[in-house]
Structure formats: C-alpha cells, structure tokens
Write a protein that holds these residues in place. Structure first.
Motif, PDB file in Angstrom:
ATOM      1  N   GLU A  64       3.027  -6.810  -5.541  1.00  0.00           N
ATOM      2  CA  GLU A  64       2.080  -5.727  -5.806  1.00  0.00           C
ATOM      3  C   GLU A  64       2.770  -4.373  -5.725  1.00  0.00           C
ATOM      4  OE1 GLU A  64      -0.928  -5.907  -6.911  1.00  0.00           O
ATOM      5  OE2 GLU A  64      -0.959  -8.101  -6.867  1.00  0.00           O
ATOM      6  N   GLY A  65       3.586  -4.199  -4.701  1.00  0.00           N
ATOM      7  CA  GLY A  65       4.307  -2.939  -4.570  1.00  0.00           C
ATOM      8  C   GLY A  65       5.286  -2.725  -5.705  1.00  0.00           C
ATOM      9  N   LEU A  66       5.982  -3.794  -6.102  1.00  0.00           N
ATOM     10  CA  LEU A  66       6.950  -3.675  -7.192  1.00  0.00           C
ATOM     11  C   LEU A  66       6.274  -3.382  -8.524  1.00  0.00           C
ATOM     12  CD1 LEU A  66       9.748  -3.714  -8.309  1.00  0.00           C
ATOM     13  CD2 LEU A  66       9.692  -6.217  -8.316  1.00  0.00           C
ATOM     14  N   VAL A  67       5.115  -3.982  -8.752  1.00  0.00           N
ATOM     15  CA  VAL A  67       4.376  -3.698  -9.988  1.00  0.00           C
ATOM     16  C   VAL A  67       4.068  -2.209 -10.093  1.00  0.00           C
ATOM     17  CG1 VAL A  67       2.144  -4.012 -11.132  1.00  0.00           C
ATOM     18  CG2 VAL A  67       3.376  -6.003 -10.254  1.00  0.00           C
ATOM     19  N   ALA A  68       3.647  -1.595  -8.990  1.00  0.00           N
ATOM     20  CA  ALA A  68       3.347  -0.161  -8.990  1.00  0.00           C
ATOM     21  C   ALA A  68       4.605   0.665  -9.223  1.00  0.00           C
ATOM     22  CB  ALA A  68       2.694   0.231  -7.666  1.00  0.00           C
ATOM     23  N   ILE A  69       5.700   0.272  -8.593  1.00  0.00           N
ATOM     24  CA  ILE A  69       6.969   0.985  -8.767  1.00  0.00           C
ATOM     25  C   ILE A  69       7.443   0.876 -10.218  1.00  0.00           C
ATOM     26  CG2 ILE A  69       9.416   0.943  -8.164  1.00  0.00           C
ATOM     27  CD1 ILE A  69       8.580   0.202  -5.308  1.00  0.00           C
ATOM     28  N   ALA A  70       7.357  -0.331 -10.775  1.00  0.00           N
ATOM     29  CA  ALA A  70       7.799  -0.543 -12.156  1.00  0.00           C
ATOM     30  C   ALA A  70       6.992   0.305 -13.131  1.00  0.00           C
ATOM     31  CB  ALA A  70       7.676  -2.020 -12.522  1.00  0.00           C
ATOM     32  N   GLU A  71       5.692   0.385 -12.920  1.00  0.00           N
ATOM     33  CA  GLU A  71       4.838   1.182 -13.798  1.00  0.00           C
ATOM     34  C   GLU A  71       5.214   2.661 -13.723  1.00  0.00           C
ATOM     35  OE1 GLU A  71       2.160   1.886 -16.716  1.00  0.00           O
ATOM     36  OE2 GLU A  71       2.772  -0.084 -15.950  1.00  0.00           O
ATOM     37  N   ALA A  72       5.471   3.149 -12.521  1.00  0.00           N
ATOM     38  CA  ALA A  72       5.842   4.553 -12.349  1.00  0.00           C
ATOM     39  C   ALA A  72       7.180   4.863 -12.992  1.00  0.00           C
ATOM     40  CB  ALA A  72       5.871   4.905 -10.861  1.00  0.00           C
ATOM     41  N   LEU A  73       8.099   3.905 -12.949  1.00  0.00           N
ATOM     42  CA  LEU A  73       9.441   4.145 -13.480  1.00  0.00           C
ATOM     43  C   LEU A  73       9.499   4.143 -15.005  1.00  0.00           C
ATOM     44  CD1 LEU A  73      11.766   2.181 -11.023  1.00  0.00           C
ATOM     45  CD2 LEU A  73      11.328   4.639 -11.147  1.00  0.00           C
ATOM     46  N   LYS A  74       8.430   3.713 -15.637  1.00  0.00           N
ATOM     47  CA  LYS A  74       8.405   3.772 -17.100  1.00  0.00           C
ATOM     48  C   LYS A  74       8.506   5.209 -17.599  1.00  0.00           C
ATOM     49  CE  LYS A  74       5.780  -0.479 -17.960  1.00  0.00           C
ATOM     50  NZ  LYS A  74       4.521  -1.061 -18.509  1.00  0.00           N
ATOM     51  N   SER A  75       7.997   6.131 -16.806  1.00  0.00           N
ATOM     52  CA  SER A  75       8.040   7.543 -17.210  1.00  0.00           C
ATOM     53  C   SER A  75       8.998   8.365 -16.359  1.00  0.00           C
ATOM     54  CB  SER A  75       6.630   8.152 -17.109  1.00  0.00           C
ATOM     55  OG  SER A  75       6.127   8.055 -15.787  1.00  0.00           O
ATOM     56  N   ASN A  76       9.577   7.759 -15.327  1.00  0.00           N
ATOM     57  CA  ASN A  76      10.496   8.488 -14.452  1.00  0.00           C
ATOM     58  C   ASN A  76      11.831   8.721 -15.147  1.00  0.00           C
ATOM     59  OD1 ASN A  76      12.860   8.319 -12.360  1.00  0.00           O
ATOM     60  ND2 ASN A  76      11.097   8.991 -11.171  1.00  0.00           N
ATOM     61  N   ARG A 126       0.830  -1.201   0.000  1.00  0.00           N
ATOM     62  CA  ARG A 126       0.000   0.000   0.000  1.00  0.00           C
ATOM     63  C   ARG A 126       0.873   1.262   0.000  1.00  0.00           C
ATOM     64  NH1 ARG A 126      -4.240   0.965   4.808  1.00  0.00           N
ATOM     65  NH2 ARG A 126      -2.375   0.381   5.959  1.00  0.00           N
ATOM     66  N   GLY A 127       1.833   1.317   0.909  1.00  0.00           N
ATOM     67  CA  GLY A 127       2.716   2.478   0.962  1.00  0.00           C
ATOM     68  C   GLY A 127       3.558   2.611  -0.289  1.00  0.00           C
ATOM     69  N   ALA A 128       4.087   1.474  -0.772  1.00  0.00           N
ATOM     70  CA  ALA A 128       4.920   1.498  -1.975  1.00  0.00           C
ATOM     71  C   ALA A 128       4.123   1.967  -3.191  1.00  0.00           C
ATOM     72  CB  ALA A 128       5.508   0.117  -2.227  1.00  0.00           C
ATOM     73  N   SER A 129       2.879   1.524  -3.286  1.00  0.00           N
ATOM     74  CA  SER A 129       2.050   1.893  -4.435  1.00  0.00           C
ATOM     75  C   SER A 129       1.744   3.390  -4.441  1.00  0.00           C
ATOM     76  CB  SER A 129       0.745   1.090  -4.427  1.00  0.00           C
ATOM     77  OG  SER A 129       1.006  -0.287  -4.562  1.00  0.00           O
TER      78      SER A 129
END
Length: 371
Positions: A219-231, A189-192
């Motif tokens: 779940e947390g890593l999936v959210a991080i990976a998605e965000a890093l596509k544009s980071n 939850r926090g990571a997402s």
C-alpha cells in the motif's frame, strides 16, 4: 458511558465502530467492569482509529495483559493524547510497557494517569518519568531538525514512526536532499502521506529516499509509485526489508515507464519473486534513465531472468536469490547481442563454475562480475 457495567462484552461491542470512527474525540468508560479482554479489544480499535483524543478507563479491572495491549497500540495512533487507567490492577511491568513505548514513538501523546494502581512502585514511576523526560527532549530535538536547513537527514539510528515522517512531509520548500528513515513504526499510512505531501509536490527537492525495516508494504509503495510519476527530483529510491510483494513491484512498472529522472532502485529484502521481477523488467524496457537495480534476497529464480537483456541496466545485484546454472545460461543468451552491464553480482545463489563461465564469456571484459 461511565458506570454502566458494560463489561468486556460491551467493550468489544464498542471497539468495532470505534476502529472506523472519524469524529469521536472523548470516550468515558470508567467504572464498567472492563478487564484484559475488553481492554485488548479497545487497543486493537485504537490502532485504526484516527480521531479519539481522550480515553477514560479508570476504576476497571484491567491488569498487565490489557495495559500492554493498550501500550502497544500507541505508536500506531496519532490522535490519542490522554489515557486514564487509574485504579485498575496494574503493576510495574505494565508501567514499564508504557515507558518502553513512550520512549519510542507517538510524540503527540501527553498524559497517562496510573494513580491508584497500588502495585506500581517507585521503580515503575521512575521509568515513566524518565520516558516522558526523554519524549520532551526528543520533541525539542526534532523541532530543531524541522527548523534547520539540512540537506541530509539520517534517522536510521533513531526510533521514529509515521508521525515524524508526516511532519517532514509538511515542510514547504524543504532543502532536504537525502532522507534515511526506518523501523517498524513507519507504516503505509506515513508513506502514503509523505508521498502525497512531499514526493508529489512540484517543489520537492529530495534526490534520495531510503526507507528500511519498515511496514510500508504494498500500500505504501503504491502511493510512492503514483507520486513519482510526476516527480522530477528523486534519483535514488531504496525501500529495503519493508514487506513489499509482487503487487508493489507491479505498481512500479508504470512509474518506471513515465518517470525520466529516477536512476537507482533498491528493493532488497522484499519478497517480490519472479512476478515482481517481470513487472520491473517490463518497465525497464521503456526506460533509459533507471540503470541500477538492487534485488538482494528477493526470491528470484531462473524463470524470468532472460528479460534482463532487454533493458539498459548498467548495475544489477541479484545476490542471495535462487538462481542456478540454468538461469545463468538463460541470462548469458539474452546478453549475447547487446550488453550494457558494467556490474553484475550473483553471489549467494546456486551457480557453479559452469554458469559463471558462461556469463563471463558474454560479458564485456570491463564488467565487474561476481558469483
């Protein structure tokens, strides 16, 4: 619902919808003959509930087991502020359970009513008072942290959780460059939310994110990976001992292909296995910027190591895995034509001198190689 004598069966019936409720803010369950079993069911619901602010459980039959379950749920609930357990059957051990939790996390929690629990002595009361004083001190300290223009924030030695990670994510134009944070109270939850609010923000200045010993999981890593596509700021991503499997590694594959700024990735202590390695290597085949990969103790065998030769990796750490001489020979064969590795560490595997010599023969003389 106070005074209806619903008992444990009623509490259990309430718990299921409570775990999924997103609007109820106050729940009165006083005088209902609820004991440990019902309290434990409510505690499980609180771990998933995100709306309840006040829970009244006074004048029931809750003892140590039920109170301990309720206490253990507090770190995972960022909504609950007031809990009434007055006139139950609690003793010092229950008070100490709450004190231990309150010192550690959930800074939004404000009041705990244990009046009328006759077995709580001065010892238990002192522990609780100390816990609340510590919380206030931490709240002031963390408030100053949020206001300071820090470039590096190391919270590894602090007991923090999702609440602190989320608070850090809500700082617009933060000058923070490196964040070190961890512990079992850091969850998906926090990571997402951190990924959504901070990493996906085009104004993100973070260059290094280090999370260890957490519960972010796939779940947390999936959210991080998605965000890093544009980071376009992060250079180092370290997510060690955080319950990540091959599914999480698969989420990184497309991110690695699309992100052209990340340079170092550390997934040590996560059980990604050979399937996870394949996913990472598939992504690395299309990346020239991610050149350092740390996979210590990640359950990797000989099966897929020959794909390493198709990447631009300069540093690779596979310490503490299950590689044998056969894997060393496969890796050596893949590196024959073109080897970019400047550092290779295979210590703590099952290699003998045969495998080590085969690799040493194909590695450039300048490569730092240990096995």
């Amino acid at each position: 619902m106070g005074g209806n004598q619903i008992g444990d069966a009623g509490a259990e019936a309430i718990a299921e919808p409570l775990s999924q409720c997103h609007y109820l803010q106050t729940l009165y369950l006083d005088w209902n003959h609820i004991s440990n079993k019902g309290a434990t069911a409510l505690a499980d619901a609180l771990r998933r509930n995100a709306s309840l602010v006040t829970l009244q459980l006074g004048d029931n039959h809750i003892a140590k087991t039920g109170a301990t379950a309720l206490a253990s749920a507090l770190p995972y609930n960022l909504a609950l502020r007031h809990l009434d357990l007055s006139s139950n059957q609690l003793d010092n051990s229950a008070a100490e359970a709450f004190a231990d939790v309150l010192v550690g996390a959930n800074r939004v929690f404000e009041s705990l009513n244990l009046v009328g629990n006759l077995d709580i002595t001065n010892t238990g009361e002192y522990r609780l008072k100390h816990a609340f004083r510590y919380r206030e001190s931490f709240r002031k300290w963390f408030g100053r942290v949020l206001q300071d223009n820090l470039s590096t924030l190391d919270l590894f030695s602090r007991t923090v959780g999702d609440e602190e990670l989320i608070a850090l994510s809500k700082r617009p134009n933060s000058p923070l460059k490196a964040l070190y944070i961890g512990g079992e109270l850091i969850t998906d939850r926090g990571a997402s939310l951190f990924a959504k609010n901070s990493l996906a923000n085009e104004e993100c200045n973070l260059t290094g994110l280090y999370i260890q010993d957490s519960r972010i999981g796939d779940e947390g890593l999936v959210a991080i990976a998605e965000a890093l596509k544009s980071n376009r700021s992060l250079r180092v991503l370290s997510l060690t001992y955080s319950g990540i499997t091959a599914r999480g590694a698969n989420a990184l594959r497309s991110m690695i292909q699309e992100n052209d700024t990340l340079q170092r990735l550390n997934l040590s202590g996560n059980n990604i296995g050979d399937e996870g390695l394949v996913a990472l290597l598939n992504g690395l085949q299309h990346s020239t910027t991610l050149t350092a990969l740390n996979l210590v103790g990640t359950s990797i065998t000989d099966a897929e190591v020959d794909g390493i030769g198709d990447t631009c990796l300069k540093e690779l750490n596979l310490t503490g895995n299950d590689l044998t001489d056969q894997g060393a020979l496969k890796l050596a064969s893949s590196l024959l034509e073109d080897c970019s590795l400047e550092r290779l560490c295979l210590a703590g595997n099952k290699l003998t001198a045969k495998g080590g010599k085969a690799l040493a023969a194909v590695l450039p003389s300048s490569t730092r190689f240990t096995y």
